[in-house]
Write a protein that holds these residues in place. Sequence first.
Motif, PDB file in Angstrom:
ATOM      1  N   LYS A 234       0.677   0.450   5.755  1.00  0.00           N
ATOM      2  CA  LYS A 234       0.113  -0.792   5.675  1.00  0.00           C
ATOM      3  C   LYS A 234      -0.654  -0.846   3.813  1.00  0.00           C
ATOM      4  N   TYR A 235      -0.504   0.143   3.217  1.00  0.00           N
ATOM      5  CA  TYR A 235      -0.475  -0.362   1.743  1.00  0.00           C
ATOM      6  C   TYR A 235       0.906  -0.495   1.220  1.00  0.00           C
ATOM      7  N   PHE A 236       1.422   0.305   1.779  1.00  0.00           N
ATOM      8  CA  PHE A 236       3.257  -0.502   1.373  1.00  0.00           C
ATOM      9  C   PHE A 236       3.356  -2.135   1.926  1.00  0.00           C
ATOM     10  N   ILE A 237       3.062  -2.368   2.884  1.00  0.00           N
ATOM     11  CA  ILE A 237       2.886  -3.756   3.247  1.00  0.00           C
ATOM     12  C   ILE A 237       2.004  -5.154   2.049  1.00  0.00           C
ATOM     13  N   GLU A 238       1.193  -4.631   1.639  1.00  0.00           N
ATOM     14  CA  GLU A 238      -0.216  -4.258   1.112  1.00  0.00           C
ATOM     15  C   GLU A 238       0.667  -4.862  -0.599  1.00  0.00           C
ATOM     16  N   ASP A 239       1.177  -4.114  -0.908  1.00  0.00           N
ATOM     17  CA  ASP A 239       2.062  -3.969  -2.236  1.00  0.00           C
ATOM     18  C   ASP A 239       2.969  -5.061  -2.350  1.00  0.00           C
ATOM     19  N   CYS A 240       3.090  -5.177  -0.748  1.00  0.00           N
ATOM     20  CA  CYS A 240       4.942  -6.305  -1.029  1.00  0.00           C
ATOM     21  C   CYS A 240       4.479  -7.327  -1.124  1.00  0.00           C
ATOM     22  N   ALA A 241       3.475  -8.054  -0.744  1.00  0.00           N
ATOM     23  CA  ALA A 241       2.807  -9.333  -0.533  1.00  0.00           C
ATOM     24  C   ALA A 241       2.548  -9.487  -1.646  1.00  0.00           C
ATOM     25  N   ARG A 242       1.904  -8.112  -2.863  1.00  0.00           N
ATOM     26  CA  ARG A 242       1.903  -8.518  -4.042  1.00  0.00           C
ATOM     27  C   ARG A 242       2.675  -8.909  -5.022  1.00  0.00           C
ATOM     28  N   SER A 243       3.849  -8.467  -4.667  1.00  0.00           N
ATOM     29  CA  SER A 243       5.450  -8.692  -4.954  1.00  0.00           C
ATOM     30  C   SER A 243       6.372  -9.491  -4.588  1.00  0.00           C
ATOM     31  N   ARG A 244       5.719 -11.112  -4.180  1.00  0.00           N
ATOM     32  CA  ARG A 244       6.614 -12.029  -4.056  1.00  0.00           C
ATOM     33  C   ARG A 244       7.147 -12.717  -2.090  1.00  0.00           C
TER      34      ARG A 244
END
Length: 300
Positions: A234-244
């Motif tokens: 979940k945290y990884f996906i949230e971080d990636c969503a902030r990275s385009r």
Amino acid sequence: MIFLKSFRIPTDDEEEFFFIPPPVNPDYKTKNFRTVYQTKYPFLFFPGRGVPELEFSDITIFCGDNGCGKSTLLNIISEKLSLPRETPYNRSDFFEDYTELCRYSLSGKISDNSRIITSDDVFDRVLDIRRLNQCIDDRRAELIGEYITERRNEEPNNLSGLEDYDRWKKAHSMRKKSATQSQYIRANLRRNAEERSNGESALAFFVDRIADGGLYLLDEPENSLSPGNQMRLKYFIEDCARSRCQFIISTHSPFLLSLRYAKIYDLDTVPVTVAPSWTDLEGVRVYRDFFAEHEEDFGD
């Protein structure tokens, strides 16, 4: 970043029209009426369900009970967009006909690293590692036997060919360097692939496959993941969503349903609607009610 703005599956009328013969439907195909086809999937799956034109955010989730069509929608979108995938999926002879009737709109060109990732991909990767390590283990056993045999062999007086020379050279090298068994095996064998638990391998698979600036369709990524690893994903996906990155996810997991700012389509409702909050979902409330029923068992 949003690559895919919207997607529309065929309406009930369009599906019905597809099976009407000429002259009403000039695009009618002979196979449409043949009874040799046991299924016309995904035709006849969504009519009456009220699936709207799907509008996507940075993170969009399809949720619902088993058989509600979460994975089917992901496969339809993936097929229409020609996204790469690693394992085959459940499709029929009518799948291409169905996707031809689908429509979508983009905000920009979909990047080359975009893909669909399914639980089958993860399972296959875990099995590949096991098979690879089994082959390495088998070869290790062969090398141990080879080492023992060559150390015992006497050096030949007469070398009758390349085969004898190669064998002599190997044995001579062992004696000359006083190579230990471990040194000999390390020099002639690749290392085992890193072994993790299934859950650790699954989480590593997502981290390896997801790069910045891509559209990713994730089909029930929580499979094989412990609650702790689901939170890490979940945290990884949230971080990636902030990275385009843009994500479209099918899931039952309350951890993933709680992804920040996710837009959630509840496929259990008719018509299909966007859930006001992840805490309103029936599947999440099952968890809440279960833990409430056992609250005293925690002893806090």
